[in-house]
Design an enzyme around this catalytic site. Structure first.
Site, PDB file in Angstrom:
ATOM      1  N   PHE A  96       0.826  -1.311   0.073  1.00 35.40           N
ATOM      2  CA  PHE A  96      -0.195  -0.175  -0.016  1.00 35.40           C
ATOM      3  C   PHE A  96       0.919   1.322  -0.046  1.00 35.40           C
ATOM      4  CE2 PHE A  96      -2.994  -3.108   1.714  1.00 35.40           C
ATOM      5  CZ  PHE A  96      -4.201  -3.026   0.975  1.00 35.40           C
TER       6      PHE A  96
ATOM      7  N   GLU B 221     -11.396 -11.603  12.699  1.00 31.51           N
ATOM      8  CA  GLU B 221     -11.889 -11.962  11.385  1.00 31.51           C
ATOM      9  C   GLU B 221     -11.626 -13.111  10.957  1.00 31.51           C
ATOM     10  OE1 GLU B 221     -10.559  -8.528   8.850  1.00 31.51           O
ATOM     11  OE2 GLU B 221     -12.332  -7.639   9.401  1.00 31.51           O
TER      12      GLU B 221
ATOM     13  N   ASP C 229       4.472   0.031   7.296  1.00 33.36           N
ATOM     14  CA  ASP C 229       4.912  -1.045   8.284  1.00 33.36           C
ATOM     15  C   ASP C 229       6.376  -1.058   8.574  1.00 33.36           C
ATOM     16  OD1 ASP C 229       2.257  -1.510   8.649  1.00 33.36           O
ATOM     17  OD2 ASP C 229       2.258  -3.490   8.114  1.00 33.36           O
TER      18      ASP C 229
ATOM     19  N   ALA D 198      -3.518  -0.262   6.665  1.00 32.23           N
ATOM     20  CA  ALA D 198      -3.308   0.146   5.177  1.00 32.23           C
ATOM     21  C   ALA D 198      -3.435   1.485   4.963  1.00 32.23           C
ATOM     22  CB  ALA D 198      -4.340  -0.692   4.304  1.00 32.23           C
TER      23      ALA D 198
END
Lengths: 440, 440
Positions: A23, A180, A309, A324
């Protein structure tokens, strides 16, 4: 950026090298589209990966290609940009060049280091073989294989204890990925596979989400996290907060002195930055992220940017999260400063991270959305999550496909990508094939 | 079949074992849905594969999951059927049982052997490493990787001769697979990738289709085959008929004493049957296919059926072709005879293959259709091909997805699945990952 035009100067244009097309890197490259520079994007993969949906590959909802796009095709129309498939092994900040595994060197005037992160076992690297994490397509398809094979093996296992272990799935770490993923594994077992076996009942599978902290989803508002925990409970996930994992071994996990046997243990806890900080001789934090100044520069090197990151930036005393949107903003910012500096101007403002909120889903129809002042949960939040993720997907067919498959999966409870693929090390494999064929 | 009902007899029901869940095996299993038998389907993969579209995976048009479906979910509602993931290693026709690699045995009263075929190098197995074929998902993703990496390597190759070899693709064998694959590789190079590189022009890639016979597509009408050859020519494929390959080596291919250097050589020529014929002690033909009687039985064994690509059946003096419709018909027929025999009746009629015609595509918008009396070519035949293949896809979401992606690809000229995935043997790979993660 509207005021900057490509120079047709006879002198050599400044060389910008971007390492990593996640990203951060991809957005930096795109923002340099009309800048008077030559851009080289180096990545060890040929594809940009939409990492937030990687758990859907691991749980057989989406195919790898649904969440990936070739970097070349994303940057095809950008005439000042070339893409290089290579693994970077070092950066020489004095010679101003990047070294790759195949012995090539790429000189730079400016460099954007956006090499991302891997998972960290907090000093317990011996756990890695038993509790794989999920950062790449290969990780996700390996996990998919492991999860699906556990059910297959349980189907013909006669020892009830071993069968129990095969049907136990432990996720370590209850951040957004853990939550998730736990929801997706629960639905895979309890719904998608429910009627597919004859000797086992996949609905009896145990899914355990372990978290050392006293609550799940620490980045979210506490009320929303509670809702998410209820959502997990409704899906049949056992949530164990305040439970530090003491050991991960070949049989499962030890929590509070007690062994829980599980064939599938998934690491959704820590991340550690890529070794780029070390290459640069940067000061790093505990997770290996390079410390940067207010311009996302390596201190003392205004031509070296570390973003996403890979860097440890903070704002108002709090670390900027490794997500992101933060990576995208960092990449765009670095490009804007490069454009200013190439034009001979100083950076107009330091990096400022805009927190647009946090989203997570719990299974097939429940989500939580924390947008600062506005917080909501349930089906509307799930729908919001789907829409935001699809909008984010980087400009191509995938957005339609992902939407289609999400909706289709929602309607039918099916999993579209329940594929166990093999390599040469498994027994369930065609014998005649040559070694060449085994490389994927 | 309407007259046969499930018996609620207290005695053990006849055991039917089906080995292989390709077109033949899957259709045999489905036809036994309401029969008074217990069915066990054994396959070494968890998925049924729609093999005719495999070349689209190899050329990055479709994802593996788009042309695969879990066998369990296809047979989920069939209560008399169980699915076993295992590799069969032998059949004991006297003890009436099937042996698997993990040491299990499955007793049968009736067996349907539908283990398919692999590729054959006609006694030149040493060519296999240099000219891989395409029968499994693993084969197709390996080829996809090889083809895409050839362009990547060419992009940074400085030796023009080596660059030339990297951009040369040779397909050996101009049956339907060779023709369709050649068209797809040509479009990948000349259209989809055309603008993605900076140092090479993918439009300069050579695609050579080699055929030993004097013409391409021998199963088709000669006029249609000519049209297909024109179609290939328009896509920039060099077709060399009447050219026997004398050697395949690490540098490429030798034809008529002349070496053509090519990094990517693809075997689309011969097939050989799986070793099932040997297991059964059957008489086999040159391609290893077991000879069967008019009921598709191993002669002398009315409870052993050999169907699909594993058997050598002939009709009116001509061999029945090794294509999906013939396999499906064979599977359905075997099931019908089993139902009759279980009911104590003799088989009502011998196997009769209905040839419904032949179809092939040449690239993105040109096809040929040979339906016996009706023959047509061009865009209508391409459209017909698409529709037939989608209708054939075995009853699930994939038919929508494949249609969608085909149309999308047609509109945009893009390739949706341009993914290079890695295993541990490549240099372009994350170093920290554990071996566990490398298994796909």
């Amino acid at each position: 950026m509207d005021t900057v035009h490509v120079q047709s100067s006879p002198t050599k244009r400044p060389q910008v090298v971007i390492v990593g097309a996640g990203f951060a890197g991809l957005n930096a490259a795109k923002a340099l589209k009309d800048a008077p520079v030559d851009v080289t994007v180096i990545d060890r993969n040929n594809h940009h990966l939409f990492q937030p949906l990687l758990y859907q590959v691991a749980t057989a909802v989406l195919s790898p290609a649904d969440i990936s796009a070739p970097i070349r095709s994303l940057l095809r129309k950008q005439k000042n940009t070339r893409v290089v498939l290579a693994e970077v092994t070092g950066i020489d900040r004095d010679q101003q060049c990047v070294l790759t595994a195949d012995g090539r060197e790429f000189a730079y005037d400016y460099i954007v280091v956006a090499t991302g992160a891997s998972h960290s076992y907090f000093g317990n690297d011996q756990w890695a073989p038993y509790a794989p994490g999920m950062k790449t397509i290969a990780d996700a398809t390996a996990l998919r294989r492991k999860i699906l094979l556990a059910f297959e093996e349980a189907e013909h296992e006669t020892d009830p204890e071993r069968q129990r272990a095969l049907l136990t799935f432990i996720l370590i770490g209850a951040g957004p990925t853990g939550v998730e993923m736990a929801g997706a594994v629960a639905e895979l077992a309890h719904v998608a596979l429910a009627q597919d076996f004859r000797n086992i009942d996949p609905r009896s599978a145990r899914i355990i989400l372990v978290e050392a902290l006293p609550r799940i989803l620490p980045v979210f508002d506490e009320g929303l996290a509670k809702k998410a925990q209820e959502g997990l409970h409704n899906l049949g996930v056992e949530v164990r907060t305040g439970s530090a994992v003491e050991e991960v071994n070949e049989h499962g996990v030890v929590i509070a002195g007690k062994q829980i046997n599980a064939t599938t243990v998934i690491w959704t806890a820590g991340v550690s930055a890529s070794p780029a900080g070390k290459w640069l001789g940067a000061e790093t934090d505990r997770a290996g992220r390079a410390k940067v100044d207010q311009y996302l520069n390596l201190p003392g090197y205004p031509n070296i940017f570390i973003v996403g990151d890979t860097c440890a930036a903070s704002q108002d005393g709090k670390p900027i999260p490794g997500i992101a949107p933060a990576a995208m903003q960092g990449g765009l910012y670095a490009a804007s400063v490069i454009i200013e500096r190439v034009a001979g101007k100083p950076a107009s403002h330091p990096f400022h991270y805009h927190n647009r909120g946090n989203l997570a889903t719990v299974g097939r129809s429940f989500g939580i959305a924390d947008l600062g002042k506005i917080k909501f949960s349930g089906f509307p939040a799930w729908l919001f999550w789907i829409l935001v993720h699809i909008m984010f997907l980087v400009g191509f067919r995938n957005r339609f496909l992902v939407l289609f498959q999400s909706l289709w999966g929602y309607i039918t409870f099916q999993r579209g990508a329940r594929l166990i693929t093999h390599d040469g090390s498994t027994s369930v494999r065609q014998k005649q094939e040559t070694p060449e064929l085994l490389i994927r």
